[in-house]
Design a protein around this motif. Structure first.
Motif, PDB file in Angstrom:
ATOM      1  N   LEU A 157       0.827  -1.213   0.000  1.00 23.56           N
ATOM      2  CA  LEU A 157       0.000   0.000   0.000  1.00 23.56           C
ATOM      3  C   LEU A 157       0.859   1.260   0.000  1.00 23.56           C
ATOM      4  O   LEU A 157       0.510   2.261  -0.643  1.00 23.56           O
ATOM      5  N   LEU A 158       1.991   1.203   0.715  1.00 23.07           N
ATOM      6  CA  LEU A 158       2.907   2.350   0.756  1.00 23.07           C
ATOM      7  C   LEU A 158       3.394   2.706  -0.639  1.00 23.07           C
ATOM      8  O   LEU A 158       3.315   3.872  -1.061  1.00 23.07           O
ATOM      9  N   PHE A 159       3.906   1.719  -1.371  1.00 18.64           N
ATOM     10  CA  PHE A 159       4.444   1.993  -2.691  1.00 18.64           C
ATOM     11  C   PHE A 159       3.330   2.312  -3.686  1.00 18.64           C
ATOM     12  O   PHE A 159       3.510   3.158  -4.571  1.00 18.64           O
ATOM     13  N   LEU A 160       2.191   1.665  -3.543  1.00 13.74           N
ATOM     14  CA  LEU A 160       1.067   1.960  -4.427  1.00 13.74           C
ATOM     15  C   LEU A 160       0.622   3.412  -4.268  1.00 13.74           C
ATOM     16  O   LEU A 160       0.421   4.131  -5.256  1.00 13.74           O
ATOM     17  N   ALA A 161       0.506   3.866  -3.029  1.00 13.68           N
ATOM     18  CA  ALA A 161       0.054   5.237  -2.775  1.00 13.68           C
ATOM     19  C   ALA A 161       1.091   6.254  -3.250  1.00 13.68           C
ATOM     20  O   ALA A 161       0.746   7.247  -3.902  1.00 13.68           O
ATOM     21  N   ASN A 162       2.351   6.004  -2.937  1.00 14.87           N
ATOM     22  CA  ASN A 162       3.389   6.969  -3.302  1.00 14.87           C
ATOM     23  C   ASN A 162       3.613   7.040  -4.808  1.00 14.87           C
ATOM     24  O   ASN A 162       3.760   8.133  -5.367  1.00 14.87           O
ATOM     25  N   MET A 163       3.640   5.900  -5.457  1.00 14.37           N
ATOM     26  CA  MET A 163       3.855   5.931  -6.904  1.00 14.37           C
ATOM     27  C   MET A 163       2.619   6.448  -7.633  1.00 14.37           C
ATOM     28  O   MET A 163       2.724   7.064  -8.692  1.00 14.37           O
ATOM     29  N   GLY A 164       1.442   6.189  -7.071  1.00 17.25           N
ATOM     30  CA  GLY A 164       0.237   6.781  -7.641  1.00 17.25           C
ATOM     31  C   GLY A 164       0.287   8.299  -7.551  1.00 17.25           C
ATOM     32  O   GLY A 164      -0.077   9.002  -8.495  1.00 17.25           O
ATOM     33  N   TYR A 165       0.778   8.809  -6.413  1.00 14.53           N
ATOM     34  CA  TYR A 165       0.931  10.256  -6.250  1.00 14.53           C
ATOM     35  C   TYR A 165       1.954  10.806  -7.240  1.00 14.53           C
ATOM     36  O   TYR A 165       1.733  11.844  -7.873  1.00 14.53           O
ATOM     37  N   LEU A 166       3.079  10.104  -7.394  1.00  6.58           N
ATOM     38  CA  LEU A 166       4.137  10.551  -8.304  1.00  6.58           C
ATOM     39  C   LEU A 166       3.659  10.543  -9.751  1.00  6.58           C
ATOM     40  O   LEU A 166       3.834  11.524 -10.487  1.00  6.58           O
ATOM     41  N   TYR A 167       3.046   9.452 -10.180  1.00  7.79           N
ATOM     42  CA  TYR A 167       2.578   9.347 -11.562  1.00  7.79           C
ATOM     43  C   TYR A 167       1.459  10.343 -11.849  1.00  7.79           C
ATOM     44  O   TYR A 167       1.292  10.789 -12.987  1.00  7.79           O
ATOM     45  N   GLY A 168       0.705  10.681 -10.822  1.00  4.41           N
ATOM     46  CA  GLY A 168      -0.387  11.621 -11.013  1.00  4.41           C
ATOM     47  C   GLY A 168       0.064  13.005 -11.440  1.00  4.41           C
ATOM     48  O   GLY A 168      -0.706  13.753 -12.055  1.00  4.41           O
ATOM     49  N   THR A 169       1.320  13.369 -11.138  1.00  5.83           N
ATOM     50  CA  THR A 169       1.807  14.696 -11.528  1.00  5.83           C
ATOM     51  C   THR A 169       1.828  14.863 -13.040  1.00  5.83           C
ATOM     52  O   THR A 169       1.698  15.986 -13.545  1.00  5.83           O
ATOM     53  N   ALA A 170       2.023  13.758 -13.759  1.00  3.83           N
ATOM     54  CA  ALA A 170       2.119  13.842 -15.225  1.00  3.83           C
ATOM     55  C   ALA A 170       0.893  13.269 -15.926  1.00  3.83           C
ATOM     56  O   ALA A 170       0.902  13.135 -17.147  1.00  3.83           O
ATOM     57  N   PHE A 171      -0.153  12.953 -15.173  1.00  3.10           N
ATOM     58  CA  PHE A 171      -1.333  12.350 -15.777  1.00  3.10           C
ATOM     59  C   PHE A 171      -2.023  13.353 -16.699  1.00  3.10           C
ATOM     60  O   PHE A 171      -2.410  14.452 -16.290  1.00  3.10           O
ATOM     61  N   ASN A 172      -2.143  12.991 -17.978  1.00  6.22           N
ATOM     62  CA  ASN A 172      -2.779  13.847 -18.990  1.00  6.22           C
ATOM     63  C   ASN A 172      -2.106  15.215 -19.122  1.00  6.22           C
ATOM     64  O   ASN A 172      -2.751  16.202 -19.483  1.00  6.22           O
ATOM     65  N   ASP A 173      -0.790  15.282 -18.844  1.00 10.70           N
ATOM     66  CA  ASP A 173      -0.131  16.595 -18.918  1.00 10.70           C
ATOM     67  C   ASP A 173      -0.078  17.130 -20.345  1.00 10.70           C
ATOM     68  O   ASP A 173      -0.043  18.345 -20.561  1.00 10.70           O
ATOM     69  N   SER A 174      -0.101  16.238 -21.346  1.00 11.77           N
ATOM     70  CA  SER A 174      -0.093  16.710 -22.730  1.00 11.77           C
ATOM     71  C   SER A 174      -1.367  17.484 -23.065  1.00 11.77           C
ATOM     72  O   SER A 174      -1.375  18.315 -23.976  1.00 11.77           O
ATOM     73  N   GLN A 175      -2.449  17.212 -22.331  1.00  9.22           N
ATOM     74  CA  GLN A 175      -3.691  17.926 -22.559  1.00  9.22           C
ATOM     75  C   GLN A 175      -3.728  19.273 -21.836  1.00  9.22           C
ATOM     76  O   GLN A 175      -4.686  20.029 -21.981  1.00  9.22           O
ATOM     77  N   ARG A 176      -2.653  19.557 -21.063  1.00 11.47           N
ATOM     78  CA  ARG A 176      -2.607  20.824 -20.327  1.00 11.47           C
ATOM     79  C   ARG A 176      -1.511  21.745 -20.838  1.00 11.47           C
ATOM     80  O   ARG A 176      -1.231  22.765 -20.213  1.00 11.47           O
ATOM     81  N   ILE A 177      -0.882  21.392 -21.969  1.00  9.65           N
ATOM     82  CA  ILE A 177       0.167  22.242 -22.515  1.00  9.65           C
ATOM     83  C   ILE A 177      -0.361  23.655 -22.777  1.00  9.65           C
ATOM     84  O   ILE A 177       0.368  24.647 -22.680  1.00  9.65           O
ATOM     85  N   LYS A 178      -1.642  23.746 -23.068  1.00 12.31           N
ATOM     86  CA  LYS A 178      -2.233  25.063 -23.350  1.00 12.31           C
ATOM     87  C   LYS A 178      -2.175  25.986 -22.129  1.00 12.31           C
ATOM     88  O   LYS A 178      -2.346  27.210 -22.257  1.00 12.31           O
ATOM     89  N   ALA A 179      -1.939  25.424 -20.951  1.00 11.02           N
ATOM     90  CA  ALA A 179      -1.818  26.251 -19.750  1.00 11.02           C
ATOM     91  C   ALA A 179      -0.515  27.044 -19.727  1.00 11.02           C
ATOM     92  O   ALA A 179      -0.390  27.995 -18.949  1.00 11.02           O
TER      93      ALA A 179
END
Length: 414
Positions: free
Chosen positions: A20-42
């Motif tokens: 659970l520790l690694f699942l939560a932490n890596m989920g948090y880390l990967y979430g920073t780049a989730f769909n970031d290509s769709q936010r380039i307009k920002a």
């Protein structure tokens, strides 16, 4: 032989908790780049037209074709708001925009004159038409995206010009002249200004693994220090004041050397990056501050959290800090703006300010946050050191500090 139930329960609990520790932490880390290509307009780009001619129209036509969620937003401003090119550079330097593109004055008339006159066509410089500005040092991976987007916009302006004027011009101009024909094929190009060229291979490490290195050395040293202190019974041998003085002195010395080493390997592998000795000194000082506050934090935590649970804290602390520096907050879900309060993010902002000679002016925010972390962690360090020393120095049968009402006052002669 039957395996004890207590053993199975402990192993099973550790098995689940670590997953659970690694699942939560890596989920948090990967979430920073989730769909970031769709936010380039920002990411915002500035556009200023000093020419008010066909080249500016070509840039607008190009952006109308390129505009989507995968391309930065082009924001046009009046030339009166930016009287000179230096004002545009300053705006990008201050971080108001990720980049800027502008049409140079009289660019359209120069192009028209060159097309109409074989005598001037040979001296025409298409790179005078446009100029663009960006900063390679600001999140190097994303600075490449900005630079590429500006280049694509320049190429689009060339296509836009041909669509607006190129076909009509071919029927009126002397296309048998080689110079005029060359101008028609390539009428618009650009010069660029990179505020802080950052091309060294290790540039991608500055805001990634390097941010973990301001935490890990302190953790390893404190674990070793705690083990050695327990073996030598230093807490029982020294008074509270001596223990605090010793620990505080070690924290200053260790982080002094660790920050000096970190600054050293950054400089050793900077290649031809244009930096000065004063920037080295400032880099060392700010890394020292952040390493020292991390020493206080980790040392305080080890005093209250059992050693078997320390990996849970350390991994989470590292992942949260590193996640705050991986990419601009504009490209992450809004929740990740919690990173504004984390030491690693503010450290990276100060480093950018140092390395670019003030082209990331966030010191008004970053330094107070870092000093607040240092002050709070220092107070926590002193409090937990008192707890640590009193706990280990208490003899069997004597009341512990967890039950202060049973502690006899000093001077009673007991």
């Amino acid at each position: 032989m039957q395996i004890p139930r207590q053993f199975l329960g402990g192993v099973g609990g550790s098995f689940v908790l670590i997953q659970l520790l690694f699942l939560a932490n890596m989920g948090y880390l990967y979430g920073t780049a989730f769909n970031d290509s769709q936010r380039i307009k920002a990411l915002k780009l500035l556009f200023v037209d000093y020419d008010h001619g066909i080249i500016g129209q070509s840039v607008r036509a190009a952006y109308s074709e390129l505009e989507n969620s995968n391309f930065p937003t082009l924001t046009e401003s009046l030339s009166i708001d930016f009287p000179s090119a230096s004002d545009i550079r300053k705006s990008v330097c201050k971080g108001h925009y990720w980049g800027a593109i502008y049409v140079n004055q009289d660019a359209s008339s120069r192009l028209s004159t060159a097309l109409a006159s074989p005598e001037t066509a040979g001296t025409y410089e298409n790179s005078y038409a446009l100029s663009y500005v960006f900063n390679s040092a600001r999140y190097p991976a994303y600075a490449q995206t900005i630079s590429s987007s500006l280049q694509i916009l320049v190429q689009g302006a060339r296509t836009g010009y041909n669509a607006i004027n190129g076909t009509a011009a071919m029927s009126k101009l002397n296309t048998t002249d080689q110079n005029i024909a060359q101008i028609l094929l390539d009428p618009i190009s650009a010069t660029y200004i990179d505020i802080k060229p950052t091309a060294q291979g290790v540039r991608f490490y500055y805001n990634t693994v390097s941010m973990a290195m301001v935490i890990l050395p302190q953790f390893f040293f404190i674990m070793a220090l705690n083990g050695i202190s327990a073996q030598t019974k230093i807490f029982q041998s020294f008074s509270l004041r001596k223990n605090i003085s010793l620990r505080l002195g070690l924290s200053v010395c260790f982080t002094f050397i660790a920050s000096l080493c970190m600054s050293g390997y950054i400089w050793a592998f900077r290649e031809d990056w244009g930096t000065t000795s004063s920037q080295y000194g400032l880099t060392w000082m700010i890394i020292w501050l952040v390493m020292h506050l991390n020493f206080f934090i980790i040392d305080s935590v080890t005093a209250v959290i059992p050693v078997q649970f320390m990996p849970f804290f350390i991994l989470t602390w590292i992942i949260m800090n590193v996640s705050s520096t991986l990419s601009p907050f504009e490209l992450s879900p809004g929740f990740y703006r919690i990173g504004y309060a984390l030491p690693a993010y503010e450290l990276y902002q100060v480093l950018l300010d140092i390395w670019t000679h003030g082209c990331n002016p966030t010191l008004y925010r970053s330094l107070p946050i870092l000093f607040a972390w240092w002050l709070v962690s220092a107070v926590t360090f002193f409090a937990t050191m008192r707890r640590r020393v009193l706990l280990v120095s208490a003899k069997p049968g004597e009341p512990s500090i967890s039950d202060p009402e049973k502690v006899e006052p000093e001077g009673r002669g007991y």
